[in-house]
Motif scaffolding. Sequence first.
Motif, PDB file in Angstrom:
ATOM      1  N   LEU A  38       0.857  -1.208   0.000  1.00 36.07           N
ATOM      2  CA  LEU A  38       0.000   0.000   0.000  1.00 36.07           C
ATOM      3  C   LEU A  38       0.888   1.250   0.000  1.00 36.07           C
ATOM      4  O   LEU A  38       1.988   1.251   0.554  1.00 36.07           O
ATOM      5  N   ARG A  39       0.345   2.317  -0.658  1.00 38.31           N
ATOM      6  CA  ARG A  39       1.113   3.554  -0.675  1.00 38.31           C
ATOM      7  C   ARG A  39       0.257   4.738  -0.212  1.00 38.31           C
ATOM      8  O   ARG A  39      -0.982   4.694  -0.317  1.00 38.31           O
ATOM      9  N   CYS A  40       0.935   5.746   0.289  1.00 38.54           N
ATOM     10  CA  CYS A  40       0.241   6.983   0.729  1.00 38.54           C
ATOM     11  C   CYS A  40      -0.245   7.736  -0.504  1.00 38.54           C
ATOM     12  O   CYS A  40       0.546   7.984  -1.414  1.00 38.54           O
ATOM     13  N   PRO A  41      -1.558   8.127  -0.577  1.00 39.21           N
ATOM     14  CA  PRO A  41      -2.052   8.848  -1.759  1.00 39.21           C
ATOM     15  C   PRO A  41      -1.417  10.239  -1.895  1.00 39.21           C
ATOM     16  O   PRO A  41      -1.387  10.821  -2.972  1.00 39.21           O
ATOM     17  N   GLU A  42      -0.877  10.739  -0.786  1.00 37.45           N
ATOM     18  CA  GLU A  42      -0.338  12.102  -0.825  1.00 37.45           C
ATOM     19  C   GLU A  42       1.134  12.125  -1.236  1.00 37.45           C
ATOM     20  O   GLU A  42       1.508  12.813  -2.171  1.00 37.45           O
ATOM     21  N   CYS A  43       1.930  11.271  -0.546  1.00 38.73           N
ATOM     22  CA  CYS A  43       3.380  11.348  -0.781  1.00 38.73           C
ATOM     23  C   CYS A  43       3.930  10.124  -1.513  1.00 38.73           C
ATOM     24  O   CYS A  43       5.094  10.124  -1.942  1.00 38.73           O
ATOM     25  N   GLY A  44       3.105   9.076  -1.626  1.00 35.30           N
ATOM     26  CA  GLY A  44       3.576   7.892  -2.345  1.00 35.30           C
ATOM     27  C   GLY A  44       4.422   6.958  -1.494  1.00 35.30           C
ATOM     28  O   GLY A  44       4.821   5.890  -1.943  1.00 35.30           O
ATOM     29  N   HIS A  45       4.712   7.360  -0.232  1.00 33.13           N
ATOM     30  CA  HIS A  45       5.500   6.506   0.663  1.00 33.13           C
ATOM     31  C   HIS A  45       4.670   5.281   1.049  1.00 33.13           C
ATOM     32  O   HIS A  45       3.444   5.316   1.012  1.00 33.13           O
ATOM     33  N   GLY A  46       5.348   4.246   1.445  1.00 36.52           N
ATOM     34  CA  GLY A  46       4.648   3.029   1.842  1.00 36.52           C
ATOM     35  C   GLY A  46       3.839   3.228   3.111  1.00 36.52           C
ATOM     36  O   GLY A  46       4.265   3.937   4.023  1.00 36.52           O
ATOM     37  N   VAL A  47       2.641   2.638   3.157  1.00 35.11           N
ATOM     38  CA  VAL A  47       1.810   2.697   4.366  1.00 35.11           C
ATOM     39  C   VAL A  47       1.342   1.286   4.689  1.00 35.11           C
ATOM     40  O   VAL A  47       1.375   0.397   3.832  1.00 35.11           O
ATOM     41  N   HIS A  48       0.837   1.100   5.938  1.00 38.15           N
ATOM     42  CA  HIS A  48       0.302  -0.203   6.326  1.00 38.15           C
ATOM     43  C   HIS A  48      -0.977   0.008   7.117  1.00 38.15           C
ATOM     44  O   HIS A  48      -1.156   1.047   7.773  1.00 38.15           O
ATOM     45  N   TYR A  58      -7.216   2.548  10.115  1.00 41.58           N
ATOM     46  CA  TYR A  58      -6.554   3.631   9.376  1.00 41.58           C
ATOM     47  C   TYR A  58      -5.246   3.106   8.778  1.00 41.58           C
ATOM     48  O   TYR A  58      -4.894   1.927   8.967  1.00 41.58           O
ATOM     49  N   PHE A  59      -4.578   4.002   8.050  1.00 42.35           N
ATOM     50  CA  PHE A  59      -3.279   3.630   7.467  1.00 42.35           C
ATOM     51  C   PHE A  59      -2.196   4.515   8.048  1.00 42.35           C
ATOM     52  O   PHE A  59      -2.400   5.721   8.229  1.00 42.35           O
ATOM     53  N   ALA A  60      -1.051   3.894   8.344  1.00 41.00           N
ATOM     54  CA  ALA A  60       0.090   4.634   8.906  1.00 41.00           C
ATOM     55  C   ALA A  60       1.284   4.498   7.977  1.00 41.00           C
ATOM     56  O   ALA A  60       1.446   3.478   7.300  1.00 41.00           O
ATOM     57  N   HIS A  61       2.091   5.562   7.927  1.00 43.26           N
ATOM     58  CA  HIS A  61       3.295   5.527   7.096  1.00 43.26           C
ATOM     59  C   HIS A  61       4.270   4.475   7.603  1.00 43.26           C
ATOM     60  O   HIS A  61       4.373   4.262   8.813  1.00 43.26           O
ATOM     61  N   ASP A  62       4.999   3.824   6.661  1.00 43.64           N
ATOM     62  CA  ASP A  62       6.079   2.908   7.042  1.00 43.64           C
ATOM     63  C   ASP A  62       7.236   3.741   7.576  1.00 43.64           C
ATOM     64  O   ASP A  62       7.296   4.955   7.350  1.00 43.64           O
ATOM     65  N   PRO A  63       8.169   3.100   8.288  1.00 43.86           N
ATOM     66  CA  PRO A  63       9.327   3.851   8.793  1.00 43.86           C
ATOM     67  C   PRO A  63      10.056   4.556   7.652  1.00 43.86           C
ATOM     68  O   PRO A  63      10.026   4.094   6.514  1.00 43.86           O
ATOM     69  N   GLY A  64      10.681   5.659   7.986  1.00 46.75           N
ATOM     70  CA  GLY A  64      11.423   6.439   6.983  1.00 46.75           C
ATOM     71  C   GLY A  64      10.516   7.299   6.129  1.00 46.75           C
ATOM     72  O   GLY A  64      10.848   7.695   5.015  1.00 46.75           O
ATOM     73  N   ARG A  65       9.379   7.673   6.651  1.00 44.99           N
ATOM     74  CA  ARG A  65       8.396   8.474   5.911  1.00 44.99           C
ATOM     75  C   ARG A  65       8.939   9.876   5.625  1.00 44.99           C
ATOM     76  O   ARG A  65       9.728  10.413   6.408  1.00 44.99           O
ATOM     77  N   PRO A  66       8.497  10.467   4.554  1.00 43.12           N
ATOM     78  CA  PRO A  66       8.927  11.840   4.256  1.00 43.12           C
ATOM     79  C   PRO A  66       8.290  12.820   5.240  1.00 43.12           C
ATOM     80  O   PRO A  66       7.103  12.706   5.544  1.00 43.12           O
ATOM     81  N   ALA A  67       9.089  13.759   5.704  1.00 37.10           N
ATOM     82  CA  ALA A  67       8.607  14.687   6.746  1.00 37.10           C
ATOM     83  C   ALA A  67       7.577  15.670   6.219  1.00 37.10           C
ATOM     84  O   ALA A  67       6.848  16.281   6.994  1.00 37.10           O
ATOM     85  N   ASN A  68       7.502  15.840   4.919  1.00 34.12           N
ATOM     86  CA  ASN A  68       6.617  16.883   4.398  1.00 34.12           C
ATOM     87  C   ASN A  68       5.252  16.357   3.965  1.00 34.12           C
ATOM     88  O   ASN A  68       4.483  17.062   3.322  1.00 34.12           O
ATOM     89  N   CYS A  69       4.886  15.109   4.254  1.00 35.58           N
ATOM     90  CA  CYS A  69       3.576  14.598   3.843  1.00 35.58           C
ATOM     91  C   CYS A  69       2.460  15.287   4.621  1.00 35.58           C
ATOM     92  O   CYS A  69       2.522  15.425   5.844  1.00 35.58           O
ATOM     93  N   THR A  70       1.453  15.750   3.894  1.00 36.85           N
ATOM     94  CA  THR A  70       0.352  16.496   4.516  1.00 36.85           C
ATOM     95  C   THR A  70      -0.372  15.666   5.572  1.00 36.85           C
ATOM     96  O   THR A  70      -0.795  16.179   6.598  1.00 36.85           O
ATOM     97  N   TRP A  71      -0.535  14.398   5.310  1.00 34.90           N
ATOM     98  CA  TRP A  71      -1.304  13.569   6.253  1.00 34.90           C
ATOM     99  C   TRP A  71      -0.514  13.218   7.505  1.00 34.90           C
ATOM    100  O   TRP A  71      -1.078  12.773   8.486  1.00 34.90           O
ATOM    101  N   LEU A  72       0.792  13.481   7.400  1.00 37.30           N
ATOM    102  CA  LEU A  72       1.703  12.975   8.420  1.00 37.30           C
ATOM    103  C   LEU A  72       1.329  13.388   9.836  1.00 37.30           C
ATOM    104  O   LEU A  72       1.262  12.562  10.722  1.00 37.30           O
TER     105      LEU A  72
END
Length: 455
Positions: A38-48, A58-72
Amino acid sequence: MAFAAIHPDAGRIDATLPDLGRGLTWADVYKTRPRVELRCPECGHGVHAKVSARKLRYFAHDPGRPANCTWLNESLEHHLLKLELATAIRAADWYAELEVRAPDGTWRADVLASSHDGTRRIAWEAQLSPITNEDIQERTERYRVEGIGVCWVSPGGKSPWMGDVPSIRVQEPRDGRPWTVIDGPAAFYFEHGTWIAVDDLALTAFIRWVLHGQTFVHQVRHPYRSIWFGASKSWRRRPLVWTTSPHVDTETRHEAMRQRQEERKRQREEQERQAEQQRQAEAEARRIEEERQREAQRQEQQRQWAIEAEQARQRRKAEERQRQEQARAAEEQRLRQEQHEQLLASQWWAELSPAQVQELRDAVAEPLWKSQATRAEFDAQGATADSAYGITIYTRRRLHGILRLSPASLQRLPPVVPVYVRNAREAHQLTDTGNIDPGRVIHFNLPDHEQMSLI
Ligand SMILES: [Zn+2]
Protein backbone atom coordinates in the motif's frame (compact mmCIF):
# COMPACT_ATOMS: atom_id res chain seq x y z
CA MET A 1 -2.32 8.57 9.91
CA ALA A 2 -4.74 8.48 7.01
CA PHE A 3 -7.94 6.78 5.93
CA ALA A 4 -7.03 6.44 2.28
CA ALA A 5 -4.33 4.38 0.64
CA ILE A 6 -3.39 3.26 -2.88
CA HIS A 7 -3.83 -0.50 -3.35
CA PRO A 8 -1.54 -2.01 -6.02
CA ASP A 9 -4.48 -3.79 -7.75
CA ALA A 10 -7.71 -2.10 -6.54
CA GLY A 11 -6.42 1.46 -6.62
CA ARG A 12 -7.62 3.92 -4.01
CA ILE A 13 -9.10 2.22 -0.96
CA ASP A 14 -10.95 3.78 1.99
CA ALA A 15 -10.57 2.41 5.50
CA THR A 16 -13.86 3.96 6.56
CA LEU A 17 -15.94 1.86 4.14
CA PRO A 18 -16.85 -1.77 4.92
CA ASP A 19 -15.65 -2.91 1.44
CA LEU A 20 -12.88 -0.32 1.40
CA GLY A 21 -14.77 1.20 -1.56
CA ARG A 22 -13.34 -1.41 -3.86
CA GLY A 23 -15.09 -4.70 -3.04
CA LEU A 24 -12.36 -5.73 -0.59
CA THR A 25 -12.39 -6.50 3.11
CA TRP A 26 -10.23 -5.13 5.91
CA ALA A 27 -8.70 -8.60 6.19
CA ASP A 28 -7.44 -8.23 2.63
CA VAL A 29 -5.07 -5.45 3.70
CA TYR A 30 -4.64 -5.82 7.46
CA LYS A 31 -1.69 -7.97 8.67
CA THR A 32 -1.55 -10.03 5.45
CA ARG A 33 1.22 -12.47 4.52
CA PRO A 34 2.71 -11.51 2.23
CA ARG A 35 2.26 -7.90 2.90
CA VAL A 36 0.18 -5.80 0.39
CA GLU A 37 2.22 -2.96 -0.98
CA LEU A 38 0.00 0.00 0.00
CA ARG A 39 1.11 3.55 -0.68
CA CYS A 40 0.24 6.98 0.73
CA PRO A 41 -2.05 8.85 -1.76
CA GLU A 42 -0.34 12.10 -0.82
CA CYS A 43 3.38 11.35 -0.78
CA GLY A 44 3.58 7.89 -2.35
CA HIS A 45 5.50 6.51 0.66
CA GLY A 46 4.65 3.03 1.84
CA VAL A 47 1.81 2.70 4.37
CA HIS A 48 0.30 -0.20 6.33
CA ALA A 49 -3.20 -0.87 7.72
CA LYS A 50 -3.63 -0.36 11.49
CA VAL A 51 -6.40 -0.45 14.10
CA SER A 52 -6.31 1.94 17.01
CA ALA A 53 -7.09 1.16 20.60
CA ARG A 54 -10.56 2.53 19.91
CA LYS A 55 -10.96 0.07 17.06
CA LEU A 56 -10.48 2.79 14.47
CA ARG A 57 -9.16 1.52 11.12
CA TYR A 58 -6.55 3.63 9.38
CA PHE A 59 -3.28 3.63 7.47
CA ALA A 60 0.09 4.63 8.91
CA HIS A 61 3.29 5.53 7.10
CA ASP A 62 6.08 2.91 7.04
CA PRO A 63 9.33 3.85 8.79
CA GLY A 64 11.42 6.44 6.98
CA ARG A 65 8.40 8.47 5.91
CA PRO A 66 8.93 11.84 4.26
CA ALA A 67 8.61 14.69 6.75
CA ASN A 68 6.62 16.88 4.40
CA CYS A 69 3.58 14.60 3.84
CA THR A 70 0.35 16.50 4.52
CA TRP A 71 -1.30 13.57 6.25
CA LEU A 72 1.70 12.98 8.42
CA ASN A 73 0.97 15.19 11.34
CA GLU A 74 -2.78 14.97 11.44
CA SER A 75 -4.13 14.09 14.83
CA LEU A 76 -6.56 11.44 15.84
CA GLU A 77 -9.10 14.16 16.60
CA HIS A 78 -8.76 15.39 13.04
CA HIS A 79 -9.31 11.94 11.73
CA LEU A 80 -12.29 11.29 13.90
CA LEU A 81 -13.91 14.47 12.64
CA LYS A 82 -13.21 13.55 9.03
CA LEU A 83 -14.69 10.16 9.71
CA GLU A 84 -17.78 11.74 11.24
CA LEU A 85 -18.19 14.02 8.23
CA ALA A 86 -17.88 11.11 5.80
CA THR A 87 -20.34 9.04 7.79
CA ALA A 88 -22.92 11.86 7.83
CA ILE A 89 -22.51 12.43 4.08
CA ARG A 90 -23.05 8.77 3.37
CA ALA A 91 -26.08 8.77 5.69
CA ALA A 92 -27.53 11.52 3.47
CA ASP A 93 -27.10 9.19 0.52
CA TRP A 94 -24.20 11.02 -1.09
CA TYR A 95 -20.76 9.70 -1.92
CA ALA A 96 -17.99 10.64 0.49
CA GLU A 97 -14.29 10.36 -0.39
CA LEU A 98 -11.59 11.00 2.16
CA GLU A 99 -8.30 12.75 1.56
CA VAL A 100 -8.91 13.53 -2.08
CA ARG A 101 -6.45 15.46 -4.25
CA ALA A 102 -7.28 17.29 -7.45
CA PRO A 103 -5.61 15.58 -10.43
CA ASP A 104 -3.60 18.76 -11.00
CA GLY A 105 -2.98 19.26 -7.26
CA THR A 106 -4.82 22.62 -7.06
CA TRP A 107 -6.96 21.42 -4.14
CA ARG A 108 -6.98 18.65 -1.59
CA ALA A 109 -10.15 17.90 0.33
CA ASP A 110 -10.42 16.20 3.72
CA VAL A 111 -13.79 14.82 2.66
CA LEU A 112 -15.35 15.36 -0.76
CA ALA A 113 -19.11 14.85 -0.95
CA SER A 114 -20.58 14.08 -4.39
CA SER A 115 -24.18 13.64 -5.47
CA HIS A 116 -25.07 10.37 -7.20
CA ASP A 117 -25.45 12.06 -10.59
CA GLY A 118 -22.09 13.71 -10.09
CA THR A 119 -23.43 17.21 -10.77
CA ARG A 120 -22.79 18.54 -7.28
CA ARG A 121 -19.69 18.39 -5.14
CA ILE A 122 -19.05 19.86 -1.72
CA ALA A 123 -15.73 19.73 0.09
CA TRP A 124 -15.82 19.38 3.87
CA GLU A 125 -12.65 20.62 5.46
CA ALA A 126 -11.84 19.70 9.04
CA GLN A 127 -9.69 22.72 9.82
CA LEU A 128 -7.95 22.21 13.12
CA SER A 129 -4.65 23.96 12.57
CA PRO A 130 -4.40 27.73 12.39
CA ILE A 131 -4.78 29.16 8.92
CA THR A 132 -4.69 32.79 7.84
CA ASN A 133 -7.84 34.42 6.60
CA GLU A 134 -6.05 35.09 3.34
CA ASP A 135 -5.16 31.41 2.82
CA ILE A 136 -8.61 30.15 3.65
CA GLN A 137 -10.21 32.71 1.31
CA GLU A 138 -7.83 31.65 -1.44
CA ARG A 139 -8.61 27.94 -0.95
CA THR A 140 -12.34 28.68 -0.91
CA GLU A 141 -11.96 30.59 -4.18
CA ARG A 142 -10.08 27.67 -5.71
CA TYR A 143 -13.02 25.37 -4.94
CA ARG A 144 -15.44 27.91 -6.34
CA VAL A 145 -13.53 28.05 -9.62
CA GLU A 146 -13.74 24.24 -9.83
CA GLY A 147 -17.51 24.37 -9.21
CA ILE A 148 -17.09 22.72 -5.82
CA GLY A 149 -18.85 23.98 -2.74
CA VAL A 150 -17.02 24.02 0.56
CA CYS A 151 -17.71 24.07 4.25
CA TRP A 152 -14.90 24.71 6.69
CA VAL A 153 -15.41 22.82 9.92
CA SER A 154 -13.76 23.97 13.13
CA PRO A 155 -13.88 21.62 16.10
CA GLY A 156 -13.56 24.52 18.56
CA GLY A 157 -10.83 26.89 19.58
CA LYS A 158 -10.20 30.13 17.81
CA SER A 159 -11.22 30.40 14.18
CA PRO A 160 -10.98 34.04 13.13
CA TRP A 161 -12.28 33.09 9.69
CA MET A 162 -15.60 31.82 11.09
CA GLY A 163 -18.34 33.45 9.03
CA ASP A 164 -15.95 35.00 6.54
CA VAL A 165 -15.97 31.80 4.49
CA PRO A 166 -18.70 29.11 4.46
CA SER A 167 -17.99 27.56 7.84
CA ILE A 168 -19.33 25.89 10.96
CA ARG A 169 -18.01 25.18 14.40
CA VAL A 170 -18.76 21.74 15.82
CA GLN A 171 -18.64 20.23 19.25
CA GLU A 172 -17.57 16.63 19.78
CA PRO A 173 -19.98 14.20 21.40
CA ARG A 174 -20.55 14.77 25.11
CA ASP A 175 -23.28 14.09 27.66
CA GLY A 176 -24.86 11.58 25.33
CA ARG A 177 -25.21 14.11 22.53
CA PRO A 178 -23.73 13.45 19.08
CA TRP A 179 -21.53 15.81 17.09
CA THR A 180 -23.32 19.16 17.23
CA VAL A 181 -23.08 22.32 15.12
CA ILE A 182 -22.74 25.27 17.54
CA ASP A 183 -21.83 28.11 15.16
CA GLY A 184 -22.56 28.82 11.49
CA PRO A 185 -26.28 28.28 10.95
CA ALA A 186 -28.62 31.13 11.76
CA ALA A 187 -32.31 32.01 11.59
CA PHE A 188 -33.76 35.45 10.94
CA TYR A 189 -36.45 36.69 13.33
CA PHE A 190 -38.55 39.45 11.90
CA GLU A 191 -39.83 40.58 15.30
CA HIS A 192 -36.24 41.01 16.54
CA GLY A 193 -34.97 42.28 13.20
CA THR A 194 -31.87 40.15 13.56
CA TRP A 195 -30.20 36.89 12.78
CA ILE A 196 -29.94 34.54 15.74
CA ALA A 197 -27.38 31.76 15.77
CA VAL A 198 -28.70 28.18 15.69
CA ASP A 199 -26.24 26.64 18.11
CA ASP A 200 -27.70 23.24 18.84
CA LEU A 201 -27.99 21.35 15.56
CA ALA A 202 -26.96 17.72 15.05
CA LEU A 203 -24.09 17.62 12.58
CA THR A 204 -25.68 14.78 10.59
CA ALA A 205 -28.91 16.78 10.16
CA PHE A 206 -27.00 19.87 9.14
CA ILE A 207 -24.96 17.98 6.53
CA ARG A 208 -28.10 16.32 5.14
CA TRP A 209 -29.84 19.67 4.73
CA VAL A 210 -26.81 21.21 3.08
CA LEU A 211 -26.39 18.31 0.66
CA HIS A 212 -30.09 18.37 -0.19
CA GLY A 213 -29.99 22.12 -0.78
CA GLN A 214 -32.40 23.02 2.01
CA THR A 215 -29.68 24.85 3.88
CA PHE A 216 -27.17 26.99 2.02
CA VAL A 217 -24.65 29.75 2.52
CA HIS A 218 -26.23 33.16 2.60
CA GLN A 219 -24.44 36.48 2.39
CA VAL A 220 -25.97 38.50 5.20
CA ARG A 221 -27.10 42.00 4.28
CA HIS A 222 -24.84 44.63 5.78
CA PRO A 223 -27.24 46.00 8.42
CA TYR A 224 -27.67 42.51 9.92
CA ARG A 225 -24.11 41.23 10.18
CA SER A 226 -24.07 41.32 13.97
CA ILE A 227 -25.61 38.03 14.99
CA TRP A 228 -26.96 37.16 18.42
CA PHE A 229 -25.59 34.11 20.17
CA GLY A 230 -28.01 33.23 22.91
CA ALA A 231 -25.73 30.69 24.63
CA SER A 232 -22.99 33.25 25.26
CA LYS A 233 -25.36 36.25 25.26
CA SER A 234 -23.13 38.08 22.80
CA TRP A 235 -23.13 39.59 19.34
CA ARG A 236 -20.65 38.37 16.75
CA ARG A 237 -19.94 39.56 13.26
CA ARG A 238 -20.93 37.00 10.62
CA PRO A 239 -20.95 38.07 6.92
CA LEU A 240 -21.92 34.52 5.92
CA VAL A 241 -24.40 32.20 7.58
CA TRP A 242 -26.01 28.88 6.77
CA THR A 243 -29.74 29.21 6.55
CA THR A 244 -32.92 28.37 4.62
CA SER A 245 -35.04 30.23 2.08
CA PRO A 246 -37.76 31.35 4.53
CA HIS A 247 -35.17 33.09 6.67
CA VAL A 248 -33.57 34.77 3.66
CA ASP A 249 -37.06 35.91 2.62
CA THR A 250 -37.69 37.21 6.11
CA GLU A 251 -34.43 39.14 6.05
CA THR A 252 -35.42 40.57 2.64
CA ARG A 253 -38.83 41.56 4.00
CA HIS A 254 -37.28 43.14 7.08
CA GLU A 255 -34.74 45.00 4.99
CA ALA A 256 -37.54 46.38 2.81
CA MET A 257 -39.36 47.52 5.94
CA ARG A 258 -36.17 48.99 7.37
CA GLN A 259 -35.56 50.90 4.14
CA ARG A 260 -39.16 52.13 4.16
CA GLN A 261 -38.65 53.28 7.74
CA GLU A 262 -35.38 54.93 6.82
CA GLU A 263 -37.08 56.58 3.87
CA ARG A 264 -39.86 57.80 6.17
CA LYS A 265 -37.28 58.95 8.67
CA ARG A 266 -35.38 60.69 5.89
CA GLN A 267 -38.60 62.34 4.71
CA ARG A 268 -39.44 63.33 8.28
CA GLU A 269 -35.97 64.78 8.73
CA GLU A 270 -36.31 66.57 5.42
CA GLN A 271 -39.69 67.96 6.53
CA GLU A 272 -38.19 68.99 9.85
CA ARG A 273 -35.27 70.56 8.04
CA GLN A 274 -37.66 72.48 5.80
CA ALA A 275 -39.78 73.43 8.80
CA GLU A 276 -36.65 74.60 10.58
CA GLN A 277 -35.66 76.61 7.52
CA GLN A 278 -39.17 78.04 7.47
CA ARG A 279 -38.93 78.86 11.18
CA GLN A 280 -35.58 80.51 10.67
CA ALA A 281 -36.88 82.48 7.69
CA GLU A 282 -39.88 83.59 9.74
CA ALA A 283 -37.67 84.48 12.66
CA GLU A 284 -35.46 86.47 10.33
CA ALA A 285 -38.49 88.23 8.84
CA ARG A 286 -39.72 88.94 12.36
CA ARG A 287 -36.32 90.27 13.33
CA ILE A 288 -36.27 92.53 10.28
CA GLU A 289 -39.81 93.71 10.98
CA GLU A 290 -38.96 94.38 14.63
CA GLU A 291 -35.85 96.21 13.53
CA ARG A 292 -37.96 98.24 11.10
CA GLN A 293 -40.47 99.04 13.85
CA ARG A 294 -37.70 99.97 16.25
CA GLU A 295 -36.23 102.24 13.59
CA ALA A 296 -39.67 103.76 12.94
CA GLN A 297 -40.12 104.24 16.68
CA ARG A 298 -36.70 105.79 16.92
CA GLN A 299 -37.50 108.17 14.09
CA GLU A 300 -40.92 108.91 15.60
CA GLN A 301 -39.23 109.51 18.94
CA GLN A 302 -36.74 111.85 17.33
CA ARG A 303 -39.55 113.64 15.52
CA GLN A 304 -41.40 113.88 18.84
CA TRP A 305 -38.30 115.21 20.53
CA ALA A 306 -37.84 117.76 17.77
CA ILE A 307 -41.47 118.84 18.18
CA GLU A 308 -41.09 119.02 21.96
CA ALA A 309 -37.82 120.91 21.60
CA GLU A 310 -39.52 123.36 19.22
CA GLN A 311 -42.47 123.66 21.59
CA ALA A 312 -40.11 124.29 24.50
CA ARG A 313 -38.29 126.89 22.42
CA GLN A 314 -41.60 128.56 21.56
CA ARG A 315 -42.63 128.35 25.20
CA ARG A 316 -39.38 129.91 26.35
CA LYS A 317 -39.79 132.57 23.70
CA ALA A 318 -43.35 133.26 24.86
CA GLU A 319 -42.22 133.27 28.49
CA GLU A 320 -39.41 135.64 27.56
CA ARG A 321 -41.92 137.85 25.73
CA GLN A 322 -44.21 137.65 28.73
CA ARG A 323 -41.37 138.47 31.10
CA GLN A 324 -40.38 141.41 28.90
CA GLU A 325 -44.03 142.40 28.75
CA GLN A 326 -44.34 142.16 32.50
CA ALA A 327 -41.07 144.02 32.98
CA ARG A 328 -42.26 146.73 30.64
CA ALA A 329 -45.60 146.83 32.38
CA ALA A 330 -43.84 146.91 35.76
CA GLU A 331 -41.55 149.64 34.49
CA GLU A 332 -44.55 151.54 33.20
CA GLN A 333 -46.26 150.95 36.51
CA ARG A 334 -43.14 152.08 38.34
CA LEU A 335 -42.92 155.16 36.14
CA ARG A 336 -46.59 155.86 36.63
CA GLN A 337 -46.17 155.33 40.36
CA GLU A 338 -43.14 157.60 40.37
CA GLN A 339 -44.90 160.22 38.29
CA HIS A 340 -47.85 159.89 40.66
CA GLU A 341 -45.62 160.17 43.68
CA GLN A 342 -43.73 163.05 42.09
CA LEU A 343 -47.03 164.75 41.43
CA LEU A 344 -48.26 164.18 44.96
CA ALA A 345 -44.84 165.17 46.34
CA SER A 346 -44.84 168.41 44.38
CA GLN A 347 -48.39 169.07 45.60
CA TRP A 348 -47.21 168.14 49.12
CA TRP A 349 -44.37 170.62 48.99
CA ALA A 350 -46.50 173.20 47.16
CA GLU A 351 -48.60 173.44 50.29
CA LEU A 352 -45.66 175.25 51.84
CA SER A 353 -44.11 178.50 51.02
CA PRO A 354 -40.31 178.77 51.02
CA ALA A 355 -40.61 180.56 54.35
CA GLN A 356 -42.56 177.75 55.85
CA VAL A 357 -39.94 175.31 54.60
CA GLN A 358 -37.27 177.39 56.26
CA GLU A 359 -39.38 177.57 59.39
CA LEU A 360 -39.48 173.76 59.52
CA ARG A 361 -35.71 173.44 58.88
CA ASP A 362 -35.09 175.85 61.66
CA ALA A 363 -37.41 173.97 63.95
CA VAL A 364 -35.24 170.90 63.41
CA ALA A 365 -31.86 172.62 63.44
CA GLU A 366 -32.25 175.00 66.38
CA PRO A 367 -32.78 172.47 69.18
CA LEU A 368 -29.83 170.46 67.89
CA TRP A 369 -27.65 173.50 67.93
CA LYS A 370 -28.81 174.61 71.28
CA SER A 371 -28.67 171.33 73.12
CA GLN A 372 -25.84 169.52 71.40
CA ALA A 373 -24.02 172.23 69.39
CA THR A 374 -24.62 170.10 66.42
CA ARG A 375 -25.25 171.57 63.03
CA ALA A 376 -27.98 170.04 60.95
CA GLU A 377 -27.03 169.67 57.27
CA PHE A 378 -29.91 169.52 54.78
CA ASP A 379 -29.38 167.72 51.47
CA ALA A 380 -28.68 170.41 48.92
CA GLN A 381 -30.59 168.44 46.28
CA GLY A 382 -33.76 169.03 48.26
CA ALA A 383 -36.56 166.49 48.15
CA THR A 384 -35.46 163.33 46.31
CA ALA A 385 -37.14 160.05 45.49
CA ASP A 386 -34.50 158.21 47.59
CA SER A 387 -35.69 160.10 50.65
CA ALA A 388 -39.37 159.42 49.90
CA TYR A 389 -39.57 162.94 48.56
CA GLY A 390 -38.41 164.36 51.83
CA ILE A 391 -35.11 166.16 52.49
CA THR A 392 -32.30 164.14 54.02
CA ILE A 393 -30.83 165.56 57.22
CA TYR A 394 -27.21 164.83 58.29
CA THR A 395 -25.47 165.60 61.55
CA ARG A 396 -21.73 165.16 61.67
CA ARG A 397 -21.94 163.69 58.13
CA ARG A 398 -24.23 160.92 59.31
CA LEU A 399 -27.85 160.33 58.48
CA HIS A 400 -29.97 161.98 61.13
CA GLY A 401 -33.52 161.94 59.73
CA ILE A 402 -35.83 162.84 56.91
CA LEU A 403 -37.58 166.15 56.68
CA ARG A 404 -41.23 166.06 55.69
CA LEU A 405 -41.37 163.07 53.39
CA SER A 406 -44.36 162.67 51.06
CA PRO A 407 -47.17 160.53 52.55
CA ALA A 408 -47.63 158.95 49.13
CA SER A 409 -44.03 157.69 49.12
CA LEU A 410 -43.67 156.15 52.61
CA GLN A 411 -42.47 152.90 51.11
CA ARG A 412 -39.30 154.65 50.02
CA LEU A 413 -38.42 155.72 53.57
CA PRO A 414 -35.02 154.50 54.84
CA PRO A 415 -35.54 152.40 57.98
CA VAL A 416 -35.08 153.56 61.60
CA VAL A 417 -34.33 157.26 61.15
CA PRO A 418 -36.93 159.69 62.54
CA VAL A 419 -39.18 161.79 60.33
CA TYR A 420 -39.85 165.51 60.96
CA VAL A 421 -43.05 167.24 59.93
CA ARG A 422 -44.55 170.58 60.70
CA ASN A 423 -47.47 169.68 62.93
CA ALA A 424 -49.91 167.06 64.15
CA ARG A 425 -52.04 167.32 61.05
CA GLU A 426 -49.06 166.39 58.85
CA ALA A 427 -48.06 163.70 61.34
CA HIS A 428 -51.52 162.20 61.07
CA GLN A 429 -51.30 162.29 57.31
CA LEU A 430 -48.29 160.02 57.61
CA THR A 431 -49.48 157.72 60.38
CA ASP A 432 -53.00 157.39 58.94
CA THR A 433 -51.48 155.45 56.04
CA GLY A 434 -50.61 152.71 58.57
CA ASN A 435 -47.23 152.36 56.88
CA ILE A 436 -45.08 154.01 59.57
CA ASP A 437 -44.51 153.57 63.27
CA PRO A 438 -46.05 156.74 64.89
CA GLY A 439 -43.10 156.84 67.30
CA ARG A 440 -40.81 157.74 64.42
CA VAL A 441 -42.83 160.87 63.52
CA ILE A 442 -41.80 164.13 65.25
CA HIS A 443 -43.78 167.37 64.73
CA PHE A 444 -43.43 170.97 65.91
CA ASN A 445 -46.90 172.45 66.05
CA LEU A 446 -46.10 174.89 63.29
CA PRO A 447 -49.22 176.57 61.89
CA ASP A 448 -50.69 175.45 58.59
CA HIS A 449 -50.97 178.96 57.30
CA GLU A 450 -48.27 181.57 57.02
CA GLN A 451 -48.19 183.90 60.04
CA MET A 452 -49.00 187.41 58.98
CA SER A 453 -46.38 188.58 61.39
CA LEU A 454 -43.75 186.79 59.41
CA ILE A 455 -44.48 188.68 56.27
ZN1 LIG B 1 2.21 10.31 2.91
